[in-house]
Enzyme design. Sequence first.
Site, PDB file in Angstrom:
ATOM      1  N   PRO A   2       0.904  -0.947   0.155  1.00  0.00           N
ATOM      2  CA  PRO A   2      -0.142  -0.300   0.364  1.00  0.00           C
ATOM      3  C   PRO A   2       1.048   1.182   0.468  1.00  0.00           C
ATOM      4  O   PRO A   2       1.107   1.383   0.727  1.00  0.00           O
ATOM      5  CB  PRO A   2      -0.635  -0.257   1.693  1.00  0.00           C
ATOM      6  CG  PRO A   2      -0.073  -1.392   2.076  1.00  0.00           C
ATOM      7  CD  PRO A   2       0.719  -2.041   1.120  1.00  0.00           C
ATOM      8  N   GLU A   3       0.524   2.310  -1.141  1.00  0.00           N
ATOM      9  CA  GLU A   3       1.550   3.756  -0.764  1.00  0.00           C
ATOM     10  C   GLU A   3       0.511   4.369  -0.322  1.00  0.00           C
ATOM     11  O   GLU A   3      -0.885   4.068   0.410  1.00  0.00           O
ATOM     12  CB  GLU A   3       1.374   3.602  -2.536  1.00  0.00           C
ATOM     13  CG  GLU A   3       1.916   3.113  -3.237  1.00  0.00           C
ATOM     14  CD  GLU A   3       4.186   3.530  -2.618  1.00  0.00           C
ATOM     15  OE1 GLU A   3       3.983   4.725  -2.623  1.00  0.00           O
ATOM     16  OE2 GLU A   3       4.328   2.162  -3.208  1.00  0.00           O
ATOM     17  N   LYS A  55       1.415   6.743   5.878  1.00  0.00           N
ATOM     18  CA  LYS A  55       1.624   5.440   5.804  1.00  0.00           C
ATOM     19  C   LYS A  55       0.903   4.961   6.569  1.00  0.00           C
ATOM     20  O   LYS A  55       0.710   3.608   7.513  1.00  0.00           O
ATOM     21  CB  LYS A  55       2.305   4.464   5.238  1.00  0.00           C
ATOM     22  CG  LYS A  55       3.360   4.726   3.593  1.00  0.00           C
ATOM     23  CD  LYS A  55       4.121   3.721   3.238  1.00  0.00           C
ATOM     24  CE  LYS A  55       4.551   4.460   1.976  1.00  0.00           C
ATOM     25  NZ  LYS A  55       5.207   3.418   1.641  1.00  0.00           N
ATOM     26  N   ASN A 174      -8.359  21.008  -1.210  1.00  0.00           N
ATOM     27  CA  ASN A 174      -8.412  21.116  -2.343  1.00  0.00           C
ATOM     28  C   ASN A 174      -8.401  22.298  -3.106  1.00  0.00           C
ATOM     29  O   ASN A 174      -8.604  22.513  -4.391  1.00  0.00           O
ATOM     30  CB  ASN A 174      -8.886  19.809  -2.728  1.00  0.00           C
ATOM     31  CG  ASN A 174      -8.235  19.044  -4.651  1.00  0.00           C
ATOM     32  OD1 ASN A 174      -6.572  18.862  -4.130  1.00  0.00           O
ATOM     33  ND2 ASN A 174      -8.906  18.696  -5.214  1.00  0.00           N
ATOM     34  N   ARG A 274      -5.241  14.329  -7.902  1.00  0.00           N
ATOM     35  CA  ARG A 274      -6.237  15.974  -7.265  1.00  0.00           C
ATOM     36  C   ARG A 274      -6.646  15.983  -7.986  1.00  0.00           C
ATOM     37  O   ARG A 274      -5.341  16.724  -9.319  1.00  0.00           O
ATOM     38  CB  ARG A 274      -6.048  16.102  -6.190  1.00  0.00           C
ATOM     39  CG  ARG A 274      -5.783  15.538  -3.967  1.00  0.00           C
ATOM     40  CD  ARG A 274      -6.991  14.253  -4.840  1.00  0.00           C
ATOM     41  NE  ARG A 274      -8.127  14.960  -3.962  1.00  0.00           N
ATOM     42  CZ  ARG A 274      -8.114  15.673  -2.803  1.00  0.00           C
ATOM     43  NH1 ARG A 274      -7.470  14.893  -1.529  1.00  0.00           N
ATOM     44  NH2 ARG A 274      -9.282  15.861  -2.535  1.00  0.00           N
TER      45      ARG A 274
END
Length: 300
Positions: A2-3, A55, A174, A274
């Site tokens: 998993p990143e 992480k 965002n 994003r």
Amino acid sequence: MPEGDTIYRAARALQKAIGGRVVTGFETGLAKLTRVNDDAPLVGRVVEKVESRGKWCLVYFSGDLILVTHMLMSGSWHLYRAGERWQMGRGRMRVVIRTADWEAVAFNVPIAEFHTARSLERSSQVPKLGPDILSDEFTVEGGVARLDAYGRENPEAEIAVVLLNQRVLAGLGNVYKSEVAFAAEVNPFRAMRTITQREMEKMVEVAQRYMKANVADGVSSVKGGEGIVTYSGNRRTTHAMDREERLWVYKRQGQECRRCGATVMMRKQGVQARSTYWCPECQPWVGEGDAPVGRGKIGG
Ligand SMILES: [Zn+2]
């Protein structure tokens, strides 16, 4: 493996499902967690929030208890409807958090520990959040120092990705990311090594001003950035403002820039893909190679 963006998505899904809910059941296969749960039971506490830091995945419970997990190579969080069959065997289960509707199950997580806010602050393993732009102690100088230090260590990082990194500065989402870069006339895809001290000052100053103004307007708690205002148009107008008339560039691809009339662009950016919005005229490209191009049409 998993990143960071996988953990980010996992934390977001957990937040949506169990955030704000009362814990109705807790199970663990880890002795250290069992001991804490015996002394200070999880059942009855509220899941206050779930967040990712790099992480790490952090689940905050009411009463100052934080479950911190790291996925390393093998771990994962799954969400199941109450009673739904798990996709992995019970032998791999390390933690289950139950609410009325959901079961959040951590499989094979190699690191899982409880913290208090204080012990988390002292932990050298779990990355810290950057200074909160909305806190009273926050200063433009302090924010610029954070950006500057990060830029020295990550000269190729793109500025808009850095603005979203909560370990550098905490608070910008965002919407603000694109709005702040526009207001400071900084192309969001520029590498940190090309950003001047003056531009960093401008971005931090604008970030603080926009966020404070929106808190004052009482919109900070509105979900998903709805209701954020950065552009107030012609103040003499007597027309009520539309929602679309409240932002400089966010979600305005294909429309005219409010400052220069050029077409606002959109492009996915960073490992988290994003959406980033910008005006190629007001935010000129600085760097090697061609200026990044984006979509100038909605859905086009
Ligand atoms: Zn423009």
